[in-house]
Every structure is written in C-alpha cells, then in structure tokens.
Design a protein around this motif. Structure first.
Motif, PDB file in Angstrom:
ATOM      1  N   SER A   1      -3.160 -10.223 -79.139  1.00 58.82           N
ATOM      2  CA  SER A   1      -3.686  -9.945 -77.808  1.00 58.82           C
ATOM      3  C   SER A   1      -2.538  -9.711 -76.843  1.00 58.82           C
ATOM      4  O   SER A   1      -1.407 -10.162 -77.069  1.00 58.82           O
ATOM      5  CB  SER A   1      -4.535 -11.124 -77.323  1.00 58.82           C
ATOM      6  OG  SER A   1      -3.708 -12.251 -77.061  1.00 58.82           O
TER       7      SER A   1
ATOM      8  N   ASN B   1      -2.260 -11.121 -74.088  1.00 61.60           N
ATOM      9  CA  ASN B   1      -1.900 -12.439 -73.575  1.00 61.60           C
ATOM     10  C   ASN B   1      -0.808 -13.085 -74.428  1.00 61.60           C
ATOM     11  O   ASN B   1       0.072 -13.771 -73.910  1.00 61.60           O
ATOM     12  CB  ASN B   1      -3.135 -13.345 -73.526  1.00 61.60           C
ATOM     13  CG  ASN B   1      -2.872 -14.624 -72.762  1.00 61.60           C
ATOM     14  OD1 ASN B   1      -2.528 -14.592 -71.584  1.00 61.60           O
ATOM     15  ND2 ASN B   1      -3.013 -15.772 -73.427  1.00 61.60           N
TER      16      ASN B   1
ATOM     17  N   CYS C   1      -5.844  -7.053 -67.702  1.00 59.97           N
ATOM     18  CA  CYS C   1      -6.073  -8.405 -68.228  1.00 59.97           C
ATOM     19  C   CYS C   1      -5.512  -9.475 -67.291  1.00 59.97           C
ATOM     20  O   CYS C   1      -5.442 -10.655 -67.669  1.00 59.97           O
ATOM     21  CB  CYS C   1      -5.427  -8.545 -69.610  1.00 59.97           C
ATOM     22  SG  CYS C   1      -6.087  -7.434 -70.856  1.00 59.97           S
TER      23      CYS C   1
END
Length: 386
Positions: free
Chosen positions: A269, A271, A297
């Motif tokens: 991801s 993140n 995001c």
C-alpha cells in the motif's frame, strides 16, 4: 503591466522555436548569444533578409551592432550544450564560450559553427530598438548547410528534438508526399514507439514518419499548432481543442532493488511506502500523477531525488538508493547498469493513467494519419490481449 508582461512571457513559452547562436567577430571583438527569436523576413530582395532579437543587456548585443556582421547558427539536436553555454548558464565566460565548439570564419568574418544544421552569414542592415531588445535585420551573404541532421527545438522552457523514420529501402523512389509527423511522450517512447513503427512500416512501407519527442505539454502543443498531426500522450491535462482516443490503461506499481525487504510482500500500500525514500520521475505529468496518488490517500511522500529520465530512476532504485512509483514498465527487470529490479503492484483502488492518441477536434483525417491510427489500435490492442 507587470502581470501582462508575465502573461505574455508565459504565453510565448508555448511557441516551439529552433535554438540559434548568433555570433560576431570584428574590431569590437568576438561575441555570441543564444536566441530563439529568429525569423525569415524575405527571400525576394536583392539578397535574402532575416531578423533576430537580442536583449540589450546581453554581452553580445553591442559587439554585433558595432561589428556590423553576424551569423545565425541553427543548432542540431545534439548541441544543447552549445546553447546553454552561449545562454550564460555556465557563467559569462566572454570569448571562452567559443571553446565549447569548433568554428570557421565566414565570408563576413563572423564565426560559423561547425556542425550547425544551417548557418546564415549576414551583414547588419538595420537595428530597430523595441523595449529592451534590438531587432537586428541581417542581409544574408552566404548560407552553410549541413548534409543531414535535426533541429534542436525549444518549447515550454525545455528542449526537444525530432527524428525521422524513412520509408522502407525498396520504397524510397515511391515515397514522394507520403509523410506524417507525430509527437510522442518521451517517458514511454522507448517502450512503445519502436514496436509501433515496425508495425506501421510492415503495413505501409512507403510511409515516411517524423517523430518529435517531448513532455506532455510539448506533445499537446505540437498537435495544437499543427507541427505534428497526431500525438501519443497521457489522457490527463489534454487541451480542450484536442480529442483523445484512449489506447491502453497503465496501472501504477512500486519498483524496488532486488534485496529490498519490502519485496517479500506480494502487494504494497502507499501507506507502507510513504515514509521511505522515493525517487520521483521528474516529468511534469508523471510527477503530478504519482504525488497525487499519495495525496488522495492523505499522505505526503518522502521525495529524495528527482531524475528526469526513467532510465536513471531505474538505475538509482536498482542500486538501493530508494524506491519509485511508476506507470511505464519496460519488458525487462534489469537496470542500465545490469542490476536486478523487482516490481510489486499497489494495493488499493487507484485510478489508472491511460496512453491516448490526440488530434485536433473536427480536423480532416489524411490517409497517412488514418494509417497511423490503425497501427496504434492494432499495436496496443495486441498488448492488452497478452
């Protein structure tokens, strides 16, 4: 007036122009300056006349006017260093600037650049001052032409260049008038353009293709202005005057060195990536797309390097200096210096960016353009079927 001036400069930056070095020699000394404002005035006078615009603050302006002679040297696509030298990007080195290239003495005594695409040897016939610029009218005494080469082009404040795919060898005698100019985004040109040209040559061996590489804004500009009939670019930020046919979507992916521990995961991801050192491909649309993925995001990537070529991005990543997020994927997983790379898909739902074919809206379609469009559909259709 300040805002109008800035708007004028920004607008003129979209004008694609050849890059030229104007050089002089004589009693006032030898001097030269890079200019893009050069134009033909007339070929129907006793001798042809052209004009160049030189800033009064330039170190070359006074010697050119005093000597009364100058050359206009149109640079080839491999002479960007000469352009940057005479533009003063390495400091004002006076006559030492001429050491960056080889020169000959022209008929007027002004320096002629060896290897220039064309050089016009001129006598100054009029100096008209407009604002801070001298509009210099030169009567051409002699023209030096290169046997071959491509012009260095400046638009959107960066360089670009064209190259030509001639007709197949057994078709050269039949190719008169059958030519087409297309523009292609440089970030994916190396991956897709050769195969596309091969397919086009197989179907239309008589066709001569000229290709101009550039960034997203340059490709769109070349199509808008008619410099190129068609443009291969991304489907983002396409001007409203153009219509874009989507050819193939490209999903973003993460790129790592072979020994990066994050490659143990099958997907990653954004993140998980954001805190790591990101090597960002610094091309206008590419960088905006990638940083936009993080922004969507709520993340801010840790950008540590901004190379402008995808080849350098891949080599830096392969040497363990960071990771990258890209959309263009070459067929192999080796960097230019022979090190292994690993690709991992990004988890999550990320909007793809698509390669598109752009052309002016409501413009008539020539047979040559139709042939290129058909080749694009067949080439990218085959890729998606794999």
């Amino acid at each position: 007036m300040t805002q109008l001036r800035q708007d004028f400069l920004d607008g003129m930056s979209f004008v694609a122009a050849t890059v030229n070095v104007v050089a002089t020699d004589g009693p006032a000394g030898r001097a030269g300056v890079t200019v893009s404002a050069m134009s033909s005035v007339s070929a129907d006078t006793d001798k042809p006349v052209l004009l160049v615009c030189v800033n009064d603050n330039s170190s070359g302006a006074a010697p050119i006017i005093s000597n009364g002679v100058f050359t206009v040297n149109i640079l080839r696509d491999d002479q960007a260093f000469v352009s940057d030298t005479f533009a003063g990007r390495y400091g004002d080195k006076g006559e030492d600037k001429f050491l960056c290239a080889r020169w000959e003495r022209g008929a007027t005594g002004a320096p002629v650049l060896r290897g220039a695409l064309a050089s016009f040897d001129c006598r100054l016939v009029e100096d008209r001052v407009v604002g801070q610029h001298h509009v210099l009218f030169g009567e051409v005494q002699q023209v030096h032409l290169a046997e071959q080469g491509r012009a260095l082009v400046y638009a959107n404040r960066s360089y670009s260049a064209a190259f030509r795919l001639p007709p197949a060898p057994n078709q050269r005698g039949e190719a008169a008038g059958q030519s087409l100019c297309v523009a292609c985004l440089s970030s994916f040109a190396a991956v897709h353009l050769p195969g596309l040209l091969v397919r086009l040559r197989e179907a239309h061996p008589e066709l001569q293709i000229e290709v101009i590489e550039g960034d997203q804004a340059q490709v769109a500009h070349f199509v808008e202005t008619g410099t190129a009939a068609l443009g291969l670019l991304y489907d983002r930020a396409v001007p409203p005057t153009l219509e874009a046919e989507l050819l193939t979507p490209q999903q973003p992916y993460a790129l790592f060195a072979a020994d990066d521990p994050r490659t143990q995961s099958e997907t990653l991801s954004l993140n998980q990536l954001a805190a790591g050192p990101l090597i960002l491909l610094d091309q206008p649309l590419s960088r905006d797309y990638v940083t936009g993925l993080f922004g969507d995001c709520g993340l801010e990537p840790n950008v540590v390097m901004r190379p402008s070529s995808i080849e350098l991005v891949r080599s830096l990543v392969a040497n363990g200096l960071g990771y990258s997020v890209l959309v263009t994927r070459p067929a192999g997983d080796l960097s230019y210096d022979g090190k292994q790379l690993v690709v991992r898909p990004l988890s999550g739902n990320h909007a793809p960016i698509s390669i598109a074919l752009a052309r002016p809206k409501d413009s008539p379609l020539t047979q040559e353009a139709a042939a290129f469009i058909a080749a694009c559909s067949a080439y990218f259709g085959a890729l998606q079927a794999c």
